[in-house]
Scaffold this motif. Sequence first.
Motif, PDB file in Angstrom:
ATOM      1  N   GLY A  98       0.787  -1.230   0.000  1.00  0.00           N
ATOM      2  CA  GLY A  98       0.000   0.000   0.000  1.00  0.00           C
ATOM      3  C   GLY A  98       0.817   1.277   0.000  1.00  0.00           C
ATOM      4  O   GLY A  98       0.318   2.341  -0.389  1.00  0.00           O
ATOM      5  N   VAL A  99       2.085   1.193   0.432  1.00  0.00           N
ATOM      6  CA  VAL A  99       2.896   2.418   0.564  1.00  0.00           C
ATOM      7  C   VAL A  99       3.917   2.577  -0.546  1.00  0.00           C
ATOM      8  O   VAL A  99       4.486   3.659  -0.706  1.00  0.00           O
ATOM      9  N   LEU A 100       4.175   1.505  -1.304  1.00  0.00           N
ATOM     10  CA  LEU A 100       5.223   1.594  -2.311  1.00  0.00           C
ATOM     11  C   LEU A 100       4.860   2.561  -3.431  1.00  0.00           C
ATOM     12  O   LEU A 100       5.717   3.314  -3.918  1.00  0.00           O
ATOM     13  N   GLY A 101       3.593   2.580  -3.821  1.00  0.00           N
ATOM     14  CA  GLY A 101       3.174   3.509  -4.870  1.00  0.00           C
ATOM     15  C   GLY A 101       3.365   4.970  -4.496  1.00  0.00           C
ATOM     16  O   GLY A 101       4.008   5.726  -5.223  1.00  0.00           O
ATOM     17  N   PRO A 102       2.825   5.427  -3.343  1.00  0.00           N
ATOM     18  CA  PRO A 102       3.075   6.816  -2.930  1.00  0.00           C
ATOM     19  C   PRO A 102       4.549   7.128  -2.719  1.00  0.00           C
ATOM     20  O   PRO A 102       5.001   8.241  -3.007  1.00  0.00           O
ATOM     21  N   LEU A 103       5.325   6.152  -2.210  1.00  0.00           N
ATOM     22  CA  LEU A 103       6.758   6.388  -2.042  1.00  0.00           C
ATOM     23  C   LEU A 103       7.451   6.592  -3.381  1.00  0.00           C
ATOM     24  O   LEU A 103       8.376   7.415  -3.490  1.00  0.00           O
ATOM     25  N   LEU A 104       7.025   5.871  -4.392  1.00  0.00           N
ATOM     26  CA  LEU A 104       7.610   6.052  -5.724  1.00  0.00           C
ATOM     27  C   LEU A 104       7.301   7.434  -6.274  1.00  0.00           C
ATOM     28  O   LEU A 104       8.164   8.090  -6.873  1.00  0.00           O
ATOM     29  N   VAL A 105       6.075   7.881  -6.089  1.00  0.00           N
ATOM     30  CA  VAL A 105       5.700   9.217  -6.565  1.00  0.00           C
ATOM     31  C   VAL A 105       6.497  10.288  -5.827  1.00  0.00           C
ATOM     32  O   VAL A 105       7.040  11.224  -6.431  1.00  0.00           O
ATOM     33  N   THR A 106       6.607  10.136  -4.501  1.00  0.00           N
ATOM     34  CA  THR A 106       7.358  11.110  -3.711  1.00  0.00           C
ATOM     35  C   THR A 106       8.833  11.102  -4.075  1.00  0.00           C
ATOM     36  O   THR A 106       9.463  12.165  -4.225  1.00  0.00           O
ATOM     37  N   GLY A 107       9.407   9.916  -4.235  1.00  0.00           N
ATOM     38  CA  GLY A 107      10.816   9.830  -4.589  1.00  0.00           C
ATOM     39  C   GLY A 107      11.111  10.381  -5.965  1.00  0.00           C
ATOM     40  O   GLY A 107      12.150  11.019  -6.185  1.00  0.00           O
ATOM     41  N   THR A 108      10.192  10.151  -6.909  1.00  0.00           N
ATOM     42  CA  THR A 108      10.420  10.657  -8.261  1.00  0.00           C
ATOM     43  C   THR A 108      10.279  12.172  -8.321  1.00  0.00           C
ATOM     44  O   THR A 108      11.125  12.859  -8.899  1.00  0.00           O
ATOM     45  N   ALA A 109       9.218  12.690  -7.716  1.00  0.00           N
ATOM     46  CA  ALA A 109       8.990  14.137  -7.777  1.00  0.00           C
ATOM     47  C   ALA A 109       9.956  14.900  -6.884  1.00  0.00           C
ATOM     48  O   ALA A 109      10.582  15.880  -7.312  1.00  0.00           O
ATOM     49  N   GLY A 110      10.103  14.458  -5.628  1.00  0.00           N
ATOM     50  CA  GLY A 110      10.966  15.175  -4.695  1.00  0.00           C
ATOM     51  C   GLY A 110      12.434  14.885  -4.893  1.00  0.00           C
ATOM     52  O   GLY A 110      13.247  15.791  -5.116  1.00  0.00           O
ATOM     53  N   GLY A 111      12.795  13.592  -4.830  1.00  0.00           N
ATOM     54  CA  GLY A 111      14.204  13.239  -4.962  1.00  0.00           C
ATOM     55  C   GLY A 111      14.768  13.529  -6.337  1.00  0.00           C
ATOM     56  O   GLY A 111      15.867  14.080  -6.463  1.00  0.00           O
ATOM     57  N   GLY A 112      14.024  13.163  -7.377  1.00  0.00           N
ATOM     58  CA  GLY A 112      14.506  13.451  -8.733  1.00  0.00           C
ATOM     59  C   GLY A 112      14.609  14.936  -9.005  1.00  0.00           C
ATOM     60  O   GLY A 112      15.580  15.407  -9.607  1.00  0.00           O
ATOM     61  N   GLY A 113      13.613  15.700  -8.549  1.00  0.00           N
ATOM     62  CA  GLY A 113      13.677  17.150  -8.749  1.00  0.00           C
ATOM     63  C   GLY A 113      14.842  17.790  -8.023  1.00  0.00           C
ATOM     64  O   GLY A 113      15.544  18.648  -8.572  1.00  0.00           O
ATOM     65  N   LEU A 114      15.075  17.372  -6.775  1.00  0.00           N
ATOM     66  CA  LEU A 114      16.205  17.909  -6.012  1.00  0.00           C
ATOM     67  C   LEU A 114      17.537  17.543  -6.656  1.00  0.00           C
ATOM     68  O   LEU A 114      18.467  18.362  -6.716  1.00  0.00           O
ATOM     69  N   SER A 115      17.656  16.309  -7.151  1.00  0.00           N
ATOM     70  CA  SER A 115      18.909  15.885  -7.771  1.00  0.00           C
ATOM     71  C   SER A 115      19.189  16.673  -9.049  1.00  0.00           C
ATOM     72  O   SER A 115      20.322  17.094  -9.287  1.00  0.00           O
ATOM     73  N   VAL A 116      18.154  16.870  -9.859  1.00  0.00           N
ATOM     74  CA  VAL A 116      18.340  17.652 -11.077  1.00  0.00           C
ATOM     75  C   VAL A 116      18.703  19.097 -10.748  1.00  0.00           C
ATOM     76  O   VAL A 116      19.596  19.700 -11.379  1.00  0.00           O
ATOM     77  N   PHE A 117      18.034  19.665  -9.742  1.00  0.00           N
ATOM     78  CA  PHE A 117      18.325  21.044  -9.351  1.00  0.00           C
ATOM     79  C   PHE A 117      19.758  21.178  -8.829  1.00  0.00           C
ATOM     80  O   PHE A 117      20.487  22.100  -9.185  1.00  0.00           O
ATOM     81  N   ALA A 118      20.172  20.227  -7.974  1.00  0.00           N
ATOM     82  CA  ALA A 118      21.533  20.275  -7.430  1.00  0.00           C
ATOM     83  C   ALA A 118      22.569  20.076  -8.530  1.00  0.00           C
ATOM     84  O   ALA A 118      23.621  20.738  -8.540  1.00  0.00           O
ATOM     85  N   LEU A 119      22.291  19.177  -9.458  1.00  0.00           N
ATOM     86  CA  LEU A 119      23.230  18.949 -10.564  1.00  0.00           C
ATOM     87  C   LEU A 119      23.334  20.189 -11.446  1.00  0.00           C
ATOM     88  O   LEU A 119      24.425  20.540 -11.921  1.00  0.00           O
ATOM     89  N   GLY A 120      22.208  20.865 -11.672  1.00  0.00           N
ATOM     90  CA  GLY A 120      22.252  22.110 -12.431  1.00  0.00           C
ATOM     91  C   GLY A 120      23.057  23.190 -11.731  1.00  0.00           C
ATOM     92  O   GLY A 120      23.810  23.939 -12.361  1.00  0.00           O
TER      93      GLY A 120
END
Length: 351
Positions: A98-120
């Motif tokens: 039940g939690v893996l789906g929301p965790l994937l959305v959070t990790g993709t939006a939050g973690g991926g966005g932060l990583s792209v921003f930091a890399l930029g």
Amino acid sequence: MAPVLPLVLPLQPRIRLAQGLWLLSWLLALTSGLTILCSGHLLVQLRPLGTFLAPSCPFPALPQVSLAAGAVALGTGVVGAGASRASLDAARYPPWRGVLGPLLVTGTAGGGGLSVFALGLALGLPGSLGEGLEEGLGTALTRYKDTEVPGHCHAKRLVDELQLKHHCCGRHGYKDWFGIQWVSSRYLDPNDQDVADRIQSNVEGLYLIDGVPFSCCNPHSPRPCLQSRLSDPYAHPIFDPRQPNLNLWAQGCHGVLLGYLQGLASTLGSMLAATFLLQTVVLLGLRYLHTALEGLSGVIDGEGVTQGYLFPGGLKDTLRTAWLQGGVAHRPAPEEAPPEEAPPEEGLPAA
């Protein structure tokens, strides 16, 4: 609508996918931990060196954003390792379902966005570092004499520590000290004729000398430190002003700090790139594993063949469906109009 990038996953490929994700997740946790260490090291180095950066320089934001991106990536790696390991055990997977789906959305939006921003930031901010150091070092040198001015009293100590630690002198060279007054007026004798002449000969009333602070002297030099009258070829025996590097630090602090901070930023950028790549692979693998297991309706250890995918339909249709569902959810329900009463039938005339 057909799923986007479907992948057929029987039992054995699902097991190999989960095992590979477990290994990649811990590798992501390792690289994100190194990213946190690099970010923390750069942040610690900027504490004393931040004095020599212009207030408008955005470079100090790089380690702060990178620290947050590394922390989120570390969490993604730990969650990915736990979820992939649980997918191999039918008794341990139900709490994750039940939690893996929301965790994937959070990790993709939050973690991926932060990583792209930091890399930029790691790619773009070092270019503005030169201007920030130019202004910050110039301000620090002019405040060297202000040992009794509130807010500037530590400037002398910081500049001396900078020149001694990084083996540099001035902003671009030792002659930068010739154009500023670095001796406090408190230590000048106004009755001395030489002091009065130097102050009167300057348009701004500054006491300028062809000398440098003691921190510009190279302690490895075999001769005593020469700090004053450096432009006079006859002031010191066997001293050539054209070769001051035999007695003073040859490099300016601008070039030394620029190379040092850009090197730290380059190392941090490499770690961010590796972390972002692993984070992308882990999130994609978890998405395929999650959708494949959802197709089995909880029977994850069965021999059935299932299909993993990125989106259940086309990306355009998926976004449109999500938009419409969100619009319907937030749209107030229309009020039902009361049913209209039928008009009374007029009585027929009697025959």
